[in-house]
Design an enzyme around this catalytic site. Structure first.
Site, PDB file in Angstrom:
ATOM      1  N   ASP A  35      21.734  91.743  76.239  1.00  0.00           N
ATOM      2  CA  ASP A  35      22.076  90.320  76.278  1.00  0.00           C
ATOM      3  C   ASP A  35      20.961  89.599  77.026  1.00  0.00           C
ATOM      4  O   ASP A  35      20.717  89.866  78.212  1.00  0.00           O
ATOM      5  CB  ASP A  35      23.428  90.129  76.980  1.00  0.00           C
ATOM      6  CG  ASP A  35      23.935  88.702  76.866  1.00  0.00           C
ATOM      7  OD1 ASP A  35      23.866  88.121  75.763  1.00  0.00           O
ATOM      8  OD2 ASP A  35      24.396  88.150  77.895  1.00  0.00           O
ATOM      9  N   GLU A  60      17.812  88.587  82.911  1.00  0.00           N
ATOM     10  CA  GLU A  60      18.048  87.217  83.372  1.00  0.00           C
ATOM     11  C   GLU A  60      16.914  86.819  84.313  1.00  0.00           C
ATOM     12  O   GLU A  60      16.472  87.615  85.134  1.00  0.00           O
ATOM     13  CB  GLU A  60      19.416  87.156  84.082  1.00  0.00           C
ATOM     14  CG  GLU A  60      19.694  85.918  84.891  1.00  0.00           C
ATOM     15  CD  GLU A  60      19.580  84.610  84.104  1.00  0.00           C
ATOM     16  OE1 GLU A  60      20.146  84.507  82.997  1.00  0.00           O
ATOM     17  OE2 GLU A  60      18.888  83.697  84.611  1.00  0.00           O
ATOM     18  N   ASP A 113      18.943  78.174  76.912  1.00  0.00           N
ATOM     19  CA  ASP A 113      18.591  76.818  77.366  1.00  0.00           C
ATOM     20  C   ASP A 113      17.896  76.078  76.233  1.00  0.00           C
ATOM     21  O   ASP A 113      16.950  76.600  75.635  1.00  0.00           O
ATOM     22  CB  ASP A 113      17.640  76.904  78.567  1.00  0.00           C
ATOM     23  CG  ASP A 113      18.312  77.572  79.761  1.00  0.00           C
ATOM     24  OD1 ASP A 113      19.486  77.278  80.020  1.00  0.00           O
ATOM     25  OD2 ASP A 113      17.653  78.398  80.414  1.00  0.00           O
ATOM     26  N   LYS A 117      12.987  68.487  75.406  1.00  0.00           N
ATOM     27  CA  LYS A 117      11.732  67.743  75.189  1.00  0.00           C
ATOM     28  C   LYS A 117      10.737  68.599  74.404  1.00  0.00           C
ATOM     29  O   LYS A 117      10.579  69.784  74.713  1.00  0.00           O
ATOM     30  CB  LYS A 117      11.109  67.371  76.534  1.00  0.00           C
ATOM     31  CG  LYS A 117      11.907  66.357  77.296  1.00  0.00           C
ATOM     32  CD  LYS A 117      11.232  66.010  78.607  1.00  0.00           C
ATOM     33  CE  LYS A 117      12.128  65.083  79.402  1.00  0.00           C
ATOM     34  NZ  LYS A 117      11.907  65.139  80.823  1.00  0.00           N
TER      35      LYS A 117
HETATM   36  C1  LIG Z   1      22.584  78.179  79.288  1.00  0.00           C
HETATM   37  S1  LIG Z   1      22.526  79.715  80.124  1.00  0.00           S
HETATM   38  C2  LIG Z   1      23.668  80.694  79.164  1.00  0.00           C
HETATM   39  C3  LIG Z   1      24.230  81.850  79.962  1.00  0.00           C
HETATM   40  C4  LIG Z   1      25.127  82.819  79.167  1.00  0.00           C
HETATM   41  N1  LIG Z   1      24.381  83.500  78.129  1.00  0.00           N
HETATM   42  C5  LIG Z   1      26.341  82.151  78.586  1.00  0.00           C
HETATM   43  O1  LIG Z   1      26.460  82.088  77.341  1.00  0.00           O
HETATM   44  O2  LIG Z   1      27.193  81.700  79.375  1.00  0.00           O
HETATM   45  C6  LIG Z   1      20.958  80.413  79.634  1.00  0.00           C
HETATM   46  C7  LIG Z   1      20.488  81.534  80.561  1.00  0.00           C
HETATM   47  O3  LIG Z   1      19.261  82.092  80.088  1.00  0.00           O
HETATM   48  C8  LIG Z   1      18.416  82.356  81.204  1.00  0.00           C
HETATM   49  N2  LIG Z   1      17.019  82.389  80.710  1.00  0.00           N
HETATM   50  C9  LIG Z   1      16.328  81.339  80.202  1.00  0.00           C
HETATM   51  N3  LIG Z   1      15.086  81.710  79.821  1.00  0.00           N
HETATM   52  C10 LIG Z   1      14.993  83.057  80.091  1.00  0.00           C
HETATM   53  C11 LIG Z   1      13.943  84.018  79.940  1.00  0.00           C
HETATM   54  N4  LIG Z   1      12.756  83.683  79.418  1.00  0.00           N
HETATM   55  N5  LIG Z   1      14.194  85.300  80.324  1.00  0.00           N
HETATM   56  C12 LIG Z   1      15.401  85.638  80.849  1.00  0.00           C
HETATM   57  N6  LIG Z   1      16.427  84.769  81.025  1.00  0.00           N
HETATM   58  C13 LIG Z   1      16.220  83.488  80.658  1.00  0.00           C
HETATM   59  C14 LIG Z   1      18.716  81.192  82.147  1.00  0.00           C
HETATM   60  O4  LIG Z   1      18.338  81.419  83.481  1.00  0.00           O
HETATM   61  C15 LIG Z   1      20.238  81.073  81.987  1.00  0.00           C
HETATM   62  O5  LIG Z   1      20.933  81.903  82.889  1.00  0.00           O
END
Ligand SMILES: C[S@@+](CC[C@H](N)C(=O)[O-])C[C@H]1O[C@@H](n2cnc3c(N)ncnc32)[C@H](O)[C@@H]1O
Length: 209
Positions: A35, A60, A113, A117
């Site tokens: 995940d 993460e 995320d 932009k």
């Molecule tokens: C909007 S949250 C969604 C969290 C979870 N998957 C959920 O559905 O509740 C997106 C997560 O992806 C992580 N994330 C973003 N870019 C990442 C990267 N390049 N490598 C690892 N994690 C990343 C962020 O820190 C965040 O915790």
């Protein structure tokens, strides 16, 4: 805690060494699900406890969340669950970690995320180069799952994965979820929020051919 972290920051160029499959999991022969962007890992804790016949790995980029999740997994003595801190692009593109991608049965990108932009699109977790690397190293018959409530992001992710000729979109009507990493459709934290607020969810599944 900061909600958004810039994955392109130099801070993420170095990352922890990932232990071998045998060191991470009690039974390293089980199917492995990854995940990506697992946040605090609650989704993976639920899955790991419910499906002891799968191994689960979470990556993460927010270190504090990973440290807490690691501690909790150790305290609860959950042996089919492991967490890694860092930018997934740097971690999985490192040749020392090819074994992870080669061992995967499936990957999920749940509510990544959006980085709305245009000048921030490079920060999105799904990038053509990253999908190309997955396409080269994932085994045939393995799966990618994507899920989001942001329509434009969904279109972008779908286009990026579908552009790779090794990934084919599956008709979800014919998909046997009971054989997947999430047979009982456990929900992520973001998914629970989205469902309560009656926001539409967009999702797709791709198979490596
Ligand atoms: C909007 S949250 C969604 C969290 C979870 N998957 C959920 O559905 O509740 C997106 C997560 O992806 C992580 N994330 C973003 N870019 C990442 C990267 N390049 N490598 C690892 N994690 C990343 C962020 O820190 C965040 O915790």
């Amino acid at each position: 805690m900061r909600q958004h972290v810039n994955p392109l920051s130099k801070n993420f160029n170095e990352f922890e060494k990932i232990p071998s499959m045998i060191e991470m999991f009690d039974d390293s022969k089980l199917n492995l699900h990854l995940d990506i962007g697992c946040a605090s890992g609650e989704f993976l804790f639920d899955l790991a406890l419910e499906n002891s016949n799968w191994n689960y790995l979470g990556i993460e980029i927010r270190e504090r969340l990973v440290n807490t999740a690691k501690l909790k997994a150790r305290e609860k003595e959950i042996k089919n669950l492991y967490f890694v801190f860092g930018n997934v692009h740097n971690i999985l593109s490192d040749f020392h970690n090819e074994f992870i991608v080669k061992n995967l049965k499936s990957i999920s990108f749940n509510f990544p995320d959006p980085w709305f932009k245009k000048r921030h699109y490079k920060r999105r977790v799904i990038q053509p180069e990253f999908i190309n690397m997955l396409s080269n190293f994932m085994k045939k018959g393995s799966f990618i799952y994507i899920k989001t409530d942001v329509k434009d992001l969904f279109a972008y992710m779908d286009c990026t994965i579908s552009s790779d000729c090794n990934f084919e979109k599956i008709d979800k009507k014919d998909f046997n979820y009971s054989e997947s990493f999430n047979p009982n459709k456990v929900q992520t934290n973001r998914e629970k929020y989205v469902l309560v607020n009656q926001i539409e969810i967009f999702e797709d599944i791709y198979i490596k051919t």
